[in-house]
Design a protein around this motif. Sequence first.
Motif, PDB file in Angstrom:
ATOM      1  N   GLN A  75       0.846  -1.206   0.000  1.00  0.00           N
ATOM      2  CA  GLN A  75       0.000   0.000   0.000  1.00  0.00           C
ATOM      3  C   GLN A  75       0.877   1.250   0.000  1.00  0.00           C
ATOM      4  OE1 GLN A  75      -2.948  -1.203  -1.149  1.00  0.00           O
ATOM      5  NE2 GLN A  75      -3.791   0.449   0.060  1.00  0.00           N
ATOM      6  N   GLN A  76       1.970   1.225   0.753  1.00  0.00           N
ATOM      7  CA  GLN A  76       2.874   2.370   0.803  1.00  0.00           C
ATOM      8  C   GLN A  76       3.483   2.641  -0.575  1.00  0.00           C
ATOM      9  OE1 GLN A  76       6.127   1.940   3.525  1.00  0.00           O
ATOM     10  NE2 GLN A  76       6.915   3.986   3.155  1.00  0.00           N
ATOM     11  N   GLN A  77       3.859   1.591  -1.291  1.00  0.00           N
ATOM     12  CA  GLN A  77       4.415   1.772  -2.638  1.00  0.00           C
ATOM     13  C   GLN A  77       3.364   2.313  -3.597  1.00  0.00           C
ATOM     14  OE1 GLN A  77       5.762  -2.288  -2.945  1.00  0.00           O
ATOM     15  NE2 GLN A  77       7.915  -1.659  -2.902  1.00  0.00           N
ATOM     16  N   ARG A  78       2.123   1.891  -3.446  1.00  0.00           N
ATOM     17  CA  ARG A  78       1.042   2.411  -4.294  1.00  0.00           C
ATOM     18  C   ARG A  78       0.834   3.904  -4.050  1.00  0.00           C
ATOM     19  NH1 ARG A  78      -1.905  -2.127  -6.388  1.00  0.00           N
ATOM     20  NH2 ARG A  78      -1.433  -3.964  -5.145  1.00  0.00           N
TER      21      ARG A  78
ATOM     22  N   ARG B  82       3.058   6.015  -2.849  1.00  0.00           N
ATOM     23  CA  ARG B  82       4.229   6.724  -3.363  1.00  0.00           C
ATOM     24  C   ARG B  82       4.179   6.831  -4.884  1.00  0.00           C
ATOM     25  NH1 ARG B  82       8.998   8.923  -2.446  1.00  0.00           N
ATOM     26  NH2 ARG B  82      10.747   8.506  -3.832  1.00  0.00           N
ATOM     27  N   LEU B  83       3.771   5.763  -5.554  1.00  0.00           N
ATOM     28  CA  LEU B  83       3.665   5.815  -7.011  1.00  0.00           C
ATOM     29  C   LEU B  83       2.680   6.901  -7.435  1.00  0.00           C
ATOM     30  CD1 LEU B  83       4.232   4.769  -9.863  1.00  0.00           C
ATOM     31  CD2 LEU B  83       2.431   3.057  -9.481  1.00  0.00           C
ATOM     32  N   ARG B  84       1.557   6.979  -6.754  1.00  0.00           N
ATOM     33  CA  ARG B  84       0.562   8.010  -7.076  1.00  0.00           C
ATOM     34  C   ARG B  84       1.180   9.403  -6.931  1.00  0.00           C
ATOM     35  NH1 ARG B  84      -3.130  11.119  -4.310  1.00  0.00           N
ATOM     36  NH2 ARG B  84      -5.004  11.622  -5.463  1.00  0.00           N
ATOM     37  N   ARG B  85       1.896   9.622  -5.851  1.00  0.00           N
ATOM     38  CA  ARG B  85       2.540  10.923  -5.636  1.00  0.00           C
ATOM     39  C   ARG B  85       3.642  11.174  -6.659  1.00  0.00           C
ATOM     40  NH1 ARG B  85       2.909  11.472   0.945  1.00  0.00           N
ATOM     41  NH2 ARG B  85       0.765  12.204   1.202  1.00  0.00           N
ATOM     42  N   MET B  86       4.387  10.144  -7.030  1.00  0.00           N
ATOM     43  CA  MET B  86       5.454  10.309  -8.032  1.00  0.00           C
ATOM     44  C   MET B  86       4.862  10.752  -9.371  1.00  0.00           C
ATOM     45  SD  MET B  86       8.347   7.324  -7.415  1.00  0.00           S
ATOM     46  CE  MET B  86       7.329   6.032  -8.064  1.00  0.00           C
ATOM     47  N   ILE B  87       3.776  10.107  -9.787  1.00  0.00           N
ATOM     48  CA  ILE B  87       3.161  10.462 -11.072  1.00  0.00           C
ATOM     49  C   ILE B  87       2.573  11.866 -10.999  1.00  0.00           C
ATOM     50  CG2 ILE B  87       1.358   9.831 -12.730  1.00  0.00           C
ATOM     51  CD1 ILE B  87       3.863   7.953 -12.669  1.00  0.00           C
TER      52      ILE B  87
ATOM     53  N   LEU C  51      11.074  18.454   2.873  1.00  0.00           N
ATOM     54  CA  LEU C  51      10.008  18.244   1.885  1.00  0.00           C
ATOM     55  C   LEU C  51      10.486  18.603   0.480  1.00  0.00           C
ATOM     56  CD1 LEU C  51       6.863  19.525   3.815  1.00  0.00           C
ATOM     57  CD2 LEU C  51       7.579  17.165   3.408  1.00  0.00           C
ATOM     58  N   ARG C  52      11.407  19.556   0.391  1.00  0.00           N
ATOM     59  CA  ARG C  52      11.968  19.925  -0.921  1.00  0.00           C
ATOM     60  C   ARG C  52      12.709  18.729  -1.520  1.00  0.00           C
ATOM     61  NH1 ARG C  52      16.922  22.139  -2.840  1.00  0.00           N
ATOM     62  NH2 ARG C  52      16.593  23.398  -4.719  1.00  0.00           N
ATOM     63  N   ALA C  53      13.561  18.102  -0.713  1.00  0.00           N
ATOM     64  CA  ALA C  53      14.285  16.923  -1.187  1.00  0.00           C
ATOM     65  C   ALA C  53      13.309  15.801  -1.528  1.00  0.00           C
ATOM     66  CB  ALA C  53      15.285  16.465  -0.123  1.00  0.00           C
ATOM     67  N   SER C  54      12.261  15.675  -0.742  1.00  0.00           N
ATOM     68  CA  SER C  54      11.243  14.648  -0.997  1.00  0.00           C
ATOM     69  C   SER C  54      10.564  14.874  -2.352  1.00  0.00           C
ATOM     70  CB  SER C  54      10.206  14.667   0.127  1.00  0.00           C
ATOM     71  OG  SER C  54       9.121  13.838  -0.183  1.00  0.00           O
ATOM     72  N   ILE C  55      10.208  16.126  -2.640  1.00  0.00           N
ATOM     73  CA  ILE C  55       9.539  16.449  -3.912  1.00  0.00           C
ATOM     74  C   ILE C  55      10.477  16.207  -5.088  1.00  0.00           C
ATOM     75  CG2 ILE C  55       8.638  18.375  -5.300  1.00  0.00           C
ATOM     76  CD1 ILE C  55       6.635  17.173  -3.293  1.00  0.00           C
ATOM     77  N   ILE C  56      11.731  16.580  -4.942  1.00  0.00           N
ATOM     78  CA  ILE C  56      12.699  16.341  -6.021  1.00  0.00           C
ATOM     79  C   ILE C  56      12.810  14.843  -6.286  1.00  0.00           C
ATOM     80  CG2 ILE C  56      15.141  16.514  -6.669  1.00  0.00           C
ATOM     81  CD1 ILE C  56      15.153  19.262  -5.151  1.00  0.00           C
ATOM     82  N   GLY C  57      12.846  14.048  -5.232  1.00  0.00           N
ATOM     83  CA  GLY C  57      12.882  12.587  -5.385  1.00  0.00           C
ATOM     84  C   GLY C  57      11.617  12.034  -6.014  1.00  0.00           C
ATOM     85  N   LEU C  58      10.465  12.600  -5.639  1.00  0.00           N
ATOM     86  CA  LEU C  58       9.200  12.151  -6.241  1.00  0.00           C
ATOM     87  C   LEU C  58       9.163  12.457  -7.732  1.00  0.00           C
ATOM     88  CD1 LEU C  58       6.547  13.150  -3.524  1.00  0.00           C
ATOM     89  CD2 LEU C  58       7.282  10.840  -4.151  1.00  0.00           C
TER      90      LEU C  58
END
Length: 184
Positions: A110-113, A115-120, A155-162
């Motif tokens: 569920q966590q990967q799902r 994260r995938l949604r946020r990445m897209i 959160l900036r680093a998190s967004i760049i990674g996403l």
Amino acid sequence: MSALTQSVLWSPVVVPSVLTLAPAPEHLSHGATPPLRPLDAGRDSPEGKYALYDGDSSLQVLMMPGSDPTKPAVAIIPLDGDMLGRIETLTRLWRSLRGQKPPPDTRMTQQQRRRLRRMIQAADGRMNGASYREIAMAIYGEPRISAESWKTSPLRASIIGLVKGGLDAINGGYLNMLRHRRRN
């Protein structure tokens, strides 16, 4: 037909959870075999007929030429690195055929799902000209982003990674998500 409403049928080469079924040989076709109904209408291909079992997009089958969903069938499970994933899918089909609740698909947590949604979502924003900060506000909310310095915010680093992960997924990396992870 919208891409959101139509079924996607995968090849077993790309997605190991697609079960390849063939007519059972005579010496294995004795005994009661539950029919493989209900299969959707399916799509013909040179390999056979691709179909979804009971409308469940995570239970896809490839019926080899000469197969009949009302007659005994066998599953073809190659002895390769994806064998255990195929056996898991076969177990899900077998339980479903017997009227039991199939176990969940474990290819993604569920966590990967999430994260995938946020990445897209992040990659889509970036491809449409949004700044990292704007993407962060859309995902995490403006109050959370405004509460700390953006340049040093985790959160900036998190967004760049996403964004990077989303762009990688869009460029073919999503295929890795369709396979089970294996320990070395």
